[in-house]
Design a protein around this motif. Structure first.
Motif, PDB file in Angstrom:
ATOM      1  N   THR A  56     -15.075   8.984  24.041  1.00  0.00           N
ATOM      2  CA  THR A  56     -16.799   9.502  24.020  1.00  0.00           C
ATOM      3  C   THR A  56     -17.689   8.623  24.438  1.00  0.00           C
ATOM      4  O   THR A  56     -18.354   8.946  25.486  1.00  0.00           O
ATOM      5  CB  THR A  56     -16.813   9.923  22.516  1.00  0.00           C
ATOM      6  OG1 THR A  56     -16.014  10.792  22.104  1.00  0.00           O
ATOM      7  CG2 THR A  56     -18.178  10.197  22.106  1.00  0.00           C
ATOM      8  N   GLY A  57     -17.252   7.310  24.110  1.00  0.00           N
ATOM      9  CA  GLY A  57     -18.248   6.344  24.575  1.00  0.00           C
ATOM     10  C   GLY A  57     -18.297   6.086  26.236  1.00  0.00           C
ATOM     11  O   GLY A  57     -19.291   5.942  26.859  1.00  0.00           O
ATOM     12  N   VAL A  77     -24.967   2.869  25.103  1.00  0.00           N
ATOM     13  CA  VAL A  77     -23.897   4.029  24.695  1.00  0.00           C
ATOM     14  C   VAL A  77     -24.141   4.299  23.258  1.00  0.00           C
ATOM     15  O   VAL A  77     -24.197   5.325  22.660  1.00  0.00           O
ATOM     16  CB  VAL A  77     -22.604   3.752  25.099  1.00  0.00           C
ATOM     17  CG1 VAL A  77     -21.404   4.662  24.359  1.00  0.00           C
ATOM     18  CG2 VAL A  77     -22.172   3.882  26.525  1.00  0.00           C
ATOM     19  N   ARG A  78     -24.226   3.192  22.468  1.00  0.00           N
ATOM     20  CA  ARG A  78     -24.323   3.324  21.020  1.00  0.00           C
ATOM     21  C   ARG A  78     -25.577   3.708  20.638  1.00  0.00           C
ATOM     22  O   ARG A  78     -25.807   4.803  19.909  1.00  0.00           O
ATOM     23  CB  ARG A  78     -24.221   1.785  20.285  1.00  0.00           C
ATOM     24  CG  ARG A  78     -23.100   1.070  20.967  1.00  0.00           C
ATOM     25  CD  ARG A  78     -22.268   0.476  19.469  1.00  0.00           C
ATOM     26  NE  ARG A  78     -20.841   0.167  19.692  1.00  0.00           N
ATOM     27  CZ  ARG A  78     -20.544  -1.033  19.818  1.00  0.00           C
ATOM     28  NH1 ARG A  78     -21.276  -2.037  20.054  1.00  0.00           N
ATOM     29  NH2 ARG A  78     -19.322  -1.209  20.281  1.00  0.00           N
ATOM     30  N   GLU A 106     -17.607   6.942  19.216  1.00  0.00           N
ATOM     31  CA  GLU A 106     -17.416   6.244  20.370  1.00  0.00           C
ATOM     32  C   GLU A 106     -16.065   6.073  20.844  1.00  0.00           C
ATOM     33  O   GLU A 106     -15.638   6.388  22.188  1.00  0.00           O
ATOM     34  CB  GLU A 106     -18.008   4.794  19.962  1.00  0.00           C
ATOM     35  CG  GLU A 106     -18.091   4.099  21.403  1.00  0.00           C
ATOM     36  CD  GLU A 106     -18.689   2.556  21.192  1.00  0.00           C
ATOM     37  OE1 GLU A 106     -19.384   2.223  20.115  1.00  0.00           O
ATOM     38  OE2 GLU A 106     -18.476   1.822  21.992  1.00  0.00           O
ATOM     39  N   ASN A 107     -14.930   5.913  19.884  1.00  0.00           N
ATOM     40  CA  ASN A 107     -13.703   5.729  20.474  1.00  0.00           C
ATOM     41  C   ASN A 107     -12.663   6.821  20.430  1.00  0.00           C
ATOM     42  O   ASN A 107     -11.328   6.813  20.731  1.00  0.00           O
ATOM     43  CB  ASN A 107     -13.124   4.411  19.777  1.00  0.00           C
ATOM     44  CG  ASN A 107     -13.865   3.153  20.010  1.00  0.00           C
ATOM     45  OD1 ASN A 107     -13.887   2.932  21.080  1.00  0.00           O
ATOM     46  ND2 ASN A 107     -14.008   2.389  19.104  1.00  0.00           N
ATOM     47  N   LEU A 136     -25.243   7.590  21.370  1.00  0.00           N
ATOM     48  CA  LEU A 136     -24.467   8.410  20.546  1.00  0.00           C
ATOM     49  C   LEU A 136     -25.223   8.560  19.103  1.00  0.00           C
ATOM     50  O   LEU A 136     -25.127   9.310  18.291  1.00  0.00           O
ATOM     51  CB  LEU A 136     -22.968   7.579  20.164  1.00  0.00           C
ATOM     52  CG  LEU A 136     -22.194   7.867  21.451  1.00  0.00           C
ATOM     53  CD1 LEU A 136     -20.899   6.999  21.277  1.00  0.00           C
ATOM     54  CD2 LEU A 136     -21.930   9.265  21.667  1.00  0.00           C
ATOM     55  N   THR A 193     -22.751  -1.107  26.930  1.00  0.00           N
ATOM     56  CA  THR A 193     -22.037  -0.721  25.755  1.00  0.00           C
ATOM     57  C   THR A 193     -23.195  -0.456  24.528  1.00  0.00           C
ATOM     58  O   THR A 193     -23.386   0.525  23.660  1.00  0.00           O
ATOM     59  CB  THR A 193     -21.321  -2.009  24.998  1.00  0.00           C
ATOM     60  OG1 THR A 193     -20.522  -2.378  26.057  1.00  0.00           O
ATOM     61  CG2 THR A 193     -20.549  -1.457  23.625  1.00  0.00           C
TER      62      THR A 193
END
Ligand SMILES: Nc1ncnc2c1ncn2[C@@H]1O[C@H](COP(=O)(O)OP(=O)(O)O)[C@@H](O)[C@H]1O
Ligand SMILES: [Mg+2]
Lengths: 264, 290
Positions: free
Chosen positions: A95-96, A117-118, A130-131, A121, A114
């Motif tokens: 997903t990330g 992305v956080r 994320e993972n 999300l 990173t």
């Protein structure tokens, strides 16, 4: 100031057996910066075609589309955000990593990526995904990830083609509320395609109704309901009045052959 | 596999009872047991050996037609511990298969990508590619030997020729199945051709290429061994011919067993590569029980 100018666009497709087919006829439309415009109409009327032309996935046969970047010319080479009917996530990316795709392609560094992305999300309410791989997510979650991806590189224009069409009614309502929140936070220019009247009224500043055979602009309706709109408001007299009027119009533009009724 | 939930917050019902998934049924448990074939395969092999032994005993067959299993087994042990067999035959065949595969990957995947991407190239090249496949390839071996001699090169070409086609077909099919929406996504992100290839086409095609590899590795082994049978100086195929000429039937069986193990090992490497290269793919994800 208008962000998107559609000027006299017509589109001809090469149909079966060498005939050509007029999908859009002389469509002109001005969309303001930060505006939420919904393209509404029965299926087959050319909504997707118009959206793809605006997004430069398809070129118009006649006419042109201009994206105006005003006093921010640096936006000219930044990609648009496009949310497709299906989430179109890459199954080999988490997903990330899916959300990071536009950032990687823009050459953003790993650490910055990173972080972004956080942030994205979290914006779409999936900070813990994320993972995960796409196939571990539900349909609604996948579509949210694809919205996060479309927003990740901070495009000024967001194009959405029936993004919630495949979701059940409750999830769809919830996604509409979420999308409105995200839009209120970011004020992107949004062009949103749907064939659902209530979805259109809930989201839009302006509803552009397309008619069939060939696709053309039938009417334009301003929606002045205050924001943020809530699901409760869909029961209000004004909301009902608007949806009734738009349903009547869809009945008008729907071609005479029996087609499945347009859903609410 | 156990079904106990070891995460800190196991789900509980309103009455505070710990909720667990329903215990798997007997057949689910059997199906999901990853060691299942470790029990069943030896069992089936034992049954087979027993039938073989009984048949030899009852019919009193000549050792030169069908030796008893224990004779084959002791020859096999003797052969597999013989450094000469390793150096001369196993190594030669391994080298031929690997070189053949490498050639087939370069040509098959390369041409497959080209054919898949370009309909024009497909229409021009396909008649010739199909042409190489409809010719009975074994018939080409004498030609290769004439051109390249009795050494490994002629077998490398043979292995490559056989392994090439499944790689080509799978690769071109794979790259053609990349969904239009994936292309649209890359277009909206203003991807260059190169980015499109690396970030979308190639990863999408990878499972198809690996499926092709599974066939290719078997084909390459067949190609190399058949080449050796028909005109080789070394390798497992040649070894088998030597044993046949010397009427060493128990060792011939041993040689066949070595070939089987050889093929099985290569095949396992390919399936292992799947887990490494495409861990995300459904084919290597644990099966969801229905
Ligand atoms: N690539 C294409 N080739 C030929 N005809 C097409 C193509 N894309 C769309 N059309 C036709 O154009 C018309 C409008 O399609 P579309 O824009 O997808 O409608 P909508 O999104 O409103 O359902 C339809 O009649 C459709 O069959
Ligand atoms: Mg559509």
């Amino acid at each position: 100031m208008s962000a998107i100018k559609v000027e006299g666009v017509s589109k001809v497709f090469a149909g079966a057996g060498g005939q050509s087919m007029l999908a859009l006829s002389d469509v002109s439309l001005d969309i303001a910066d930060g505006e939420f415009v919904v393209l509404l109409g029965p299926s087959g009327c050319g909504k997707t075609t118009l959206l793809r032309i605006i997004g430069q996935l398809e070129s118009p046969t006649v006419g042109r589309v201009r994206l105006d970047h005003g006093d921010r010319p640096e936006r000219a080479d930044r990609p648009l955000g496009f949310v497709f009917q299906e989430a179109t996530l890459m199954p080999w990316r988490t997903t990330g990593a899916n959300v990071a795709l536009p950032l990687e392609m823009a050459g953003m560094g790993r650490r910055e990526r990173t972080e972004k992305v956080r942030e994205m999300l979290t914006l779409v309410g999936l900070p813990e995904a994320e993972n995960k791989l796409p196939h571990q997510l539900s349909g609604g979650m996948r579509q949210r990830v694809s919205i996060a991806r479309a927003l990740a590189h901070d495009p000024q224009v967001l194009l959405m083609d029936e993004p919630f069409g495949a979701l059940d009614a409750q999830t769809r309502d919830m996604m509409n509320v979420e999308l409105q929140r995200i839009w209120l936070e970011n004020r992107k220019t949004v062009v949103f395609v749907t064939h659902s009247v209530s979805e259109a009224v809930f989201l839009a500043d302006r509803i552009v109704m397309l008619g069939t055979k060939p696709g053309h602009i039938h009417s334009i309706t301003e929606v002045t309901l205050p924001r943020p709109r809530t699901i409760d408001m869909t029961e209000s007299a004004e909301f009902r009045h608007l949806t009734a009027e738009l349903r009547r119009q869809i009945g008008e533009v729907q071609d005479t052959e029996a087609r499945p009724a347009v859903s609410a | 596999m156990t079904t106990t939930d070891q995460r800190p917050s196991a789900p509980t019902s309103p009455s505070g009872q710990l909720l667990r998934p329903p215990p798997p049924t007997w057949s689910q448990r059997l199906r999901n047991n990853r060691w299942l074939s470790f029990y069943t395969s030896p069992l089936l092999i034992a049954l087979f050996l027993l039938a073989w032994k009984l048949y030899v005993e009852i019919t009193d067959l000549s050792r030169f037609v069908l030796p008893p299993p224990e004779a084959v087994f002791s020859s096999f042990i003797e052969q597999i511990t013989d450094p000469f067999v390793w150096q001369t035959h196993i190594w030669t065949t391994f080298y031929e298969v690997m070189m053949g595969l490498a050639l087939a990957i370069v040509l098959g995947v390369g041409l497959g990508l080209l054919i898949g991407k370009s309909p024009l190239f497909d229409r021009i090249a396909r008649p010739f590619i199909v042409g190489t496949q409809v010719v009975p390839k074994v018939a080409l071996v004498p030609l290769f030997i004439l051109w390249l001699g009795f050494g490994p090169s002629s077998k490398v070409v043979m292995a490559a020729l056989l392994a090439f086609f499944p790689l080509l077909i799978n690769t071109s099919f794979g790259i053609r199945s990349v969904p239009g929406s994936m292309h649209d996504l890359m277009t909206t992100l203003k991807a260059s051709r190169w980015e499109r290839f690396w970030r979308a086409d190639l990863p999408y095609t990878m499972p198809f290429i690996l499926a092709g590899m599974e066939l290719a590795v078997v084909q390459a082994t067949i190609g190399a061994i058949v080449g050796e049978y028909l005109g080789g100086d070394k390798g497992l195929g040649r070894y088998a011919v030597n044993l046949q000429n010397g009427l060493q039937v128990d060792k011939l069986f041993g040689a066949i067993l070595i070939m089987a193990l050889f093929g099985f090992t290569l095949y396992s490497i390919v399936t292992g590569a799947r887990r490494l290269l495409i861990p995300w793919h459904e084919s290597v994800q644990p099966r969801r029980t229905p």
